[in-house]
Design an enzyme around this catalytic site. Structure first.
Site, PDB file in Angstrom:
ATOM      1  N   ALA A  64      11.003 -16.454   3.682  1.00 32.58           N
ATOM      2  CA  ALA A  64       9.954 -16.019   2.737  1.00 32.58           C
ATOM      3  C   ALA A  64       9.834 -14.510   2.752  1.00 32.58           C
ATOM      4  O   ALA A  64       8.852 -13.939   3.212  1.00 32.58           O
ATOM      5  CB  ALA A  64       8.626 -16.689   3.099  1.00 32.58           C
TER       6      ALA A  64
ATOM      7  N   ALA B  74      11.074 -10.978   0.158  1.00 32.12           N
ATOM      8  CA  ALA B  74      10.595 -10.412  -1.104  1.00 32.12           C
ATOM      9  C   ALA B  74      10.495 -11.477  -2.196  1.00 32.12           C
ATOM     10  O   ALA B  74       9.458 -11.628  -2.847  1.00 32.12           O
ATOM     11  CB  ALA B  74      11.525  -9.287  -1.536  1.00 32.12           C
TER      12      ALA B  74
ATOM     13  N   ASN C 120      22.047 -14.469  -5.985  1.00 32.99           N
ATOM     14  CA  ASN C 120      22.832 -14.093  -7.156  1.00 32.99           C
ATOM     15  C   ASN C 120      24.270 -14.562  -6.940  1.00 32.99           C
ATOM     16  O   ASN C 120      24.640 -14.971  -5.838  1.00 32.99           O
ATOM     17  CB  ASN C 120      22.829 -12.569  -7.301  1.00 32.99           C
ATOM     18  CG  ASN C 120      21.451 -12.042  -7.668  1.00 32.99           C
ATOM     19  OD1 ASN C 120      20.773 -12.595  -8.530  1.00 32.99           O
ATOM     20  ND2 ASN C 120      21.034 -10.969  -7.011  1.00 32.99           N
TER      21      ASN C 120
ATOM     22  N   LYS D 296      23.855 -13.211 -15.363  1.00 31.13           N
ATOM     23  CA  LYS D 296      23.275 -12.389 -14.288  1.00 31.13           C
ATOM     24  C   LYS D 296      24.386 -11.701 -13.501  1.00 31.13           C
ATOM     25  O   LYS D 296      24.287 -10.525 -13.150  1.00 31.13           O
ATOM     26  CB  LYS D 296      22.423 -13.291 -13.380  1.00 31.13           C
ATOM     27  CG  LYS D 296      21.729 -12.569 -12.231  1.00 31.13           C
ATOM     28  CD  LYS D 296      20.332 -12.118 -12.576  1.00 31.13           C
ATOM     29  CE  LYS D 296      19.788 -10.998 -11.689  1.00 31.13           C
ATOM     30  NZ  LYS D 296      19.265 -11.419 -10.417  1.00 31.13           N
TER      31      LYS D 296
HETATM   32  N1  LIG Z   1      14.327  -9.464  -4.286  1.00 29.86           N
HETATM   33  C1  LIG Z   1      14.750  -9.666  -5.525  1.00 29.86           C
HETATM   34  O1  LIG Z   1      14.222  -9.084  -6.494  1.00 29.86           O
HETATM   35  C2  LIG Z   1      15.850 -10.643  -5.821  1.00 29.86           C
HETATM   36  C3  LIG Z   1      16.511 -11.304  -4.803  1.00 29.86           C
HETATM   37  N2  LIG Z   1      17.501 -12.198  -5.128  1.00 29.86           N
HETATM   38  C4  LIG Z   1      18.201 -12.907  -4.079  1.00 29.86           C
HETATM   39  O2  LIG Z   1      17.263 -13.609  -3.257  1.00 29.86           O
HETATM   40  C5  LIG Z   1      17.732 -13.671  -1.904  1.00 29.86           C
HETATM   41  C6  LIG Z   1      16.654 -13.109  -0.989  1.00 29.86           C
HETATM   42  O3  LIG Z   1      16.476 -11.729  -1.322  1.00 29.86           O
HETATM   43  P1  LIG Z   1      15.199 -10.918  -0.855  1.00 29.86           P
HETATM   44  O4  LIG Z   1      13.999 -11.769  -0.940  1.00 29.86           O
HETATM   45  O5  LIG Z   1      15.226  -9.647  -1.603  1.00 29.86           O
HETATM   46  O6  LIG Z   1      15.570 -10.653   0.676  1.00 29.86           O
HETATM   47  P2  LIG Z   1      14.600 -10.444   1.915  1.00 29.86           P
HETATM   48  O7  LIG Z   1      15.412  -9.830   2.991  1.00 29.86           O
HETATM   49  O8  LIG Z   1      13.354  -9.743   1.490  1.00 29.86           O
HETATM   50  O9  LIG Z   1      14.192 -11.933   2.310  1.00 29.86           O
HETATM   51  C7  LIG Z   1      14.874 -12.723   3.240  1.00 29.86           C
HETATM   52  C8  LIG Z   1      13.861 -13.099   4.290  1.00 29.86           C
HETATM   53  O10 LIG Z   1      14.408 -14.101   5.136  1.00 29.86           O
HETATM   54  C9  LIG Z   1      13.994 -13.780   6.454  1.00 29.86           C
HETATM   55  N3  LIG Z   1      14.816 -14.439   7.446  1.00 29.86           N
HETATM   56  C10 LIG Z   1      16.129 -14.260   7.697  1.00 29.86           C
HETATM   57  N4  LIG Z   1      16.526 -15.052   8.714  1.00 29.86           N
HETATM   58  C11 LIG Z   1      15.432 -15.728   9.112  1.00 29.86           C
HETATM   59  C12 LIG Z   1      15.199 -16.657  10.142  1.00 29.86           C
HETATM   60  N5  LIG Z   1      16.172 -17.061  10.951  1.00 29.86           N
HETATM   61  N6  LIG Z   1      13.950 -17.165  10.298  1.00 29.86           N
HETATM   62  C13 LIG Z   1      12.947 -16.761   9.489  1.00 29.86           C
HETATM   63  N7  LIG Z   1      13.107 -15.858   8.492  1.00 29.86           N
HETATM   64  C14 LIG Z   1      14.341 -15.345   8.316  1.00 29.86           C
HETATM   65  C15 LIG Z   1      14.160 -12.281   6.507  1.00 29.86           C
HETATM   66  O11 LIG Z   1      13.555 -11.715   7.649  1.00 29.86           O
HETATM   67  P3  LIG Z   1      14.172 -10.338   8.260  1.00 29.86           P
HETATM   68  O12 LIG Z   1      13.806  -9.260   7.283  1.00 29.86           O
HETATM   69  O13 LIG Z   1      13.491 -10.238   9.576  1.00 29.86           O
HETATM   70  O14 LIG Z   1      15.659 -10.516   8.350  1.00 29.86           O
HETATM   71  C16 LIG Z   1      13.493 -11.893   5.185  1.00 29.86           C
HETATM   72  O15 LIG Z   1      12.089 -11.806   5.306  1.00 29.86           O
HETATM   73  C17 LIG Z   1      19.032 -12.865  -1.886  1.00 29.86           C
HETATM   74  O16 LIG Z   1      20.112 -13.739  -2.007  1.00 29.86           O
HETATM   75  C18 LIG Z   1      18.929 -11.976  -3.121  1.00 29.86           C
HETATM   76  O17 LIG Z   1      20.167 -11.588  -3.647  1.00 29.86           O
HETATM   77  C19 LIG Z   1      17.857 -12.472  -6.423  1.00 29.86           C
HETATM   78  C20 LIG Z   1      17.238 -11.820  -7.446  1.00 29.86           C
HETATM   79  C21 LIG Z   1      16.187 -10.859  -7.244  1.00 29.86           C
HETATM   80  C1  LIG Z   2      19.372  -4.141 -10.138  1.00 35.50           C
HETATM   81  C2  LIG Z   2      20.155  -5.375 -10.397  1.00 35.50           C
HETATM   82  C3  LIG Z   2      19.662  -5.955 -11.697  1.00 35.50           C
HETATM   83  C4  LIG Z   2      21.642  -4.939 -10.539  1.00 35.50           C
HETATM   84  O1  LIG Z   2      22.487  -5.737 -11.206  1.00 35.50           O
HETATM   85  C5  LIG Z   2      20.046  -6.380  -9.295  1.00 35.50           C
HETATM   86  O2  LIG Z   2      20.001  -7.552  -9.552  1.00 35.50           O
HETATM   87  C6  LIG Z   2      20.064  -5.981  -7.866  1.00 35.50           C
HETATM   88  O3  LIG Z   2      19.549  -4.933  -7.487  1.00 35.50           O
HETATM   89  O4  LIG Z   2      20.593  -6.768  -7.067  1.00 35.50           O
END
Ligand SMILES: NC(=O)C1=CN([C@@H]2O[C@H](COP(=O)(O)OP(=O)(O)OC[C@H]3O[C@@H](n4cnc5c(N)ncnc54)[C@H](OP(=O)(O)O)[C@@H]3O)[C@@H](O)[C@H]2O)C=CC1
Ligand SMILES: CC(C)(CO)C(=O)C(=O)O
Length: 333
Positions: free
Chosen positions: A8, A10, A102, A204
């Site tokens: 959980a 971003a 993604n 995407k």
């Molecule tokens: N953020 C965005 O706008 C977008 C994200 N995505 C995709 O979503 C996915 C997540 O991205 P995002 O949310 O940005 O990444 P984050 O790093 O913010 O979220 C991942 C979370 O998982 C936690 N985590 C990892 N391992 C464990 C564990 N063993 N136990 C508990 N928690 C754990 C991390 O903690 P820790 O930080 O301590 O490692 C972190 O809080 C990616 O694949 C990304 O490409 C796709 C489109 C948009």
């Molecule tokens: C900014 C954008 C849209 C680039 O393709 C993105 O999805 C990322 O930062 O991972």
């Protein structure tokens, strides 16, 4: 409807907060100071659409949660193969897994039909290590058209977009998709059920396959990459090659290269998630973007020279430090 958000961060905490607002039984799995802050103060969402706080149950121990109806997977794709012990306590026979990643998902060819039906993409499912813990039968596809960041422990900054398109690998409009979609809508998010979700995956991916590795190699923002003439040409070529692979696999992403680049240009001086990960010393999520499409080009016989070049350079960037320093160069004497 009982939902666990595994990872959980971003995007996961944002979805979890929205579903909790919708009245779903939501449980967030996180760790470290972010978990401590969410336990104490809830998830604080800061958004141009209005700020709010949600207080779902938060834990680092999925056994505390037990079996759920849906797992929303908010881990980085680089952690999927190792998430077995975390996901196992959450699963019962009908549990679905909806991943925010993604790029090309591990289930891509599950119930795909045609000559590649059931094919395993090695770059995203090495040796079947991801399928072993996340059975493709559980997967509901998801394409995230939202951008969020963790501004600090327990605080999610929602930047733009609220669409989370979902779809079944077999293109059916299932009860489980409709249930999840309805809860997301009630929580204020768009969640259309798309029979041809693979088209959305490619739309995407056109942006992520080009802007993300190039930003890591050049440290440039989206706007800078678009404004630099020859870099823009490289991006256009990468998108054209990617579209050719998608077409060979029977997908028809309804967007032109020009429109995709214009959309990216409007994002402005944003540092892609890959550049942000590089700057924080985190693993780069490039296998699901670039390595996977280069692999698919190999099986479909599509020439992708630009993708191959950028893949080689970004792979060196991603793995270079773990290979140790380069050997000393010999003098020409
Ligand atoms: N953020 C965005 O706008 C977008 C994200 N995505 C995709 O979503 C996915 C997540 O991205 P995002 O949310 O940005 O990444 P984050 O790093 O913010 O979220 C991942 C979370 O998982 C936690 N985590 C990892 N391992 C464990 C564990 N063993 N136990 C508990 N928690 C754990 C991390 O903690 P820790 O930080 O301590 O490692 C972190 O809080 C990616 O694949 C990304 O490409 C796709 C489109 C948009
Ligand atoms: C900014 C954008 C849209 C680039 O393709 C993105 O999805 C990322 O930062 O991972």
């Amino acid at each position: 409807m009982k939902v666990a958000v595994l990872g959980a961060g971003a995007i996961g905490a944002y979805v979890g907060a929205a579903l909790h607002r919708a009245g779903a039984d939501v449980h967030l799995v996180a760790r470290g100071p972010h978990l401590a802050a969410m336990r104490q103060h809830g998830v604080r969402v800061l958004s141009p659409r209005g700020d709010f706080t949600a207080r779902p149950h938060c834990t680092d121990d999925p056994a505390e949660i037990g079996p759920v109806d849906h797992v929303f997977l908010g881990l980085k794709a680089t952690s999927y193969a190792a998430c077995g012990p975390l996901v196992a306590p959450l699963l019962q026979e009908h549990t679905s897994v909806i991943a925010a990643q993604n790029g090309i998902p591990w289930w891509y060819f599950h119930r795909h039909g045609g000559p590649h039906d059931g094919h395993r993409v090695e770059s995203v499912d090495p040796g079947g290590s991801v399928s072993a813990v996340l059975a493709p039968e559980r997967a509901i596809g998801c394409v995230v058209y939202a951008a969020t960041e963790l501004e600090g422990p327990g605080v999610v900054r929602h930047l733009e977009g609220t669409r989370f398109s979902i779809g079944e690998p077999d293109r059916s409009v299932s009860k489980r998709c409709l249930e999840f979609s309805e809860a997301m809508h009630t929580g204020g998010l768009k969640c259309p059920v798309e029979p041809e979700l693979r088209d959305d995956i490619w739309i995407k991916l056109l942006g992520n396959i080009s802007f993300n590795p190039i930003s890591a190699l050049t440290r440039a923002t989206m706007r800078q990459m678009c404004l630099h003439g020859t870099t823009r040409e490289v991006i256009e070529q990468m998108m054209r090659e990617t579209l050719a692979v998608a077409h060979t696999l029977g997908c028809r992403p309804a967007i032109s290269v020009e429109k995709r680049i214009a959309g990216a240009e409007r994002v402005g001086d944003h540092r892609t998630s890959t550049l942000q990960d590089l700057e924080k010393g985190k693993p780069l999520e490039l296998d699901v973007l670039l390595a996977a499409v280069v692999e698919l080009a190999g099986i479909t016989g599509v020439p992708v020279p630009t993708l191959r070049t950028v893949h080689a350079l970004s792979d060196l960037l991603a793995t270079g430090t773990s290979r140790g320093p380069a050997p000393p160069t010999r003098s020409a004497a």
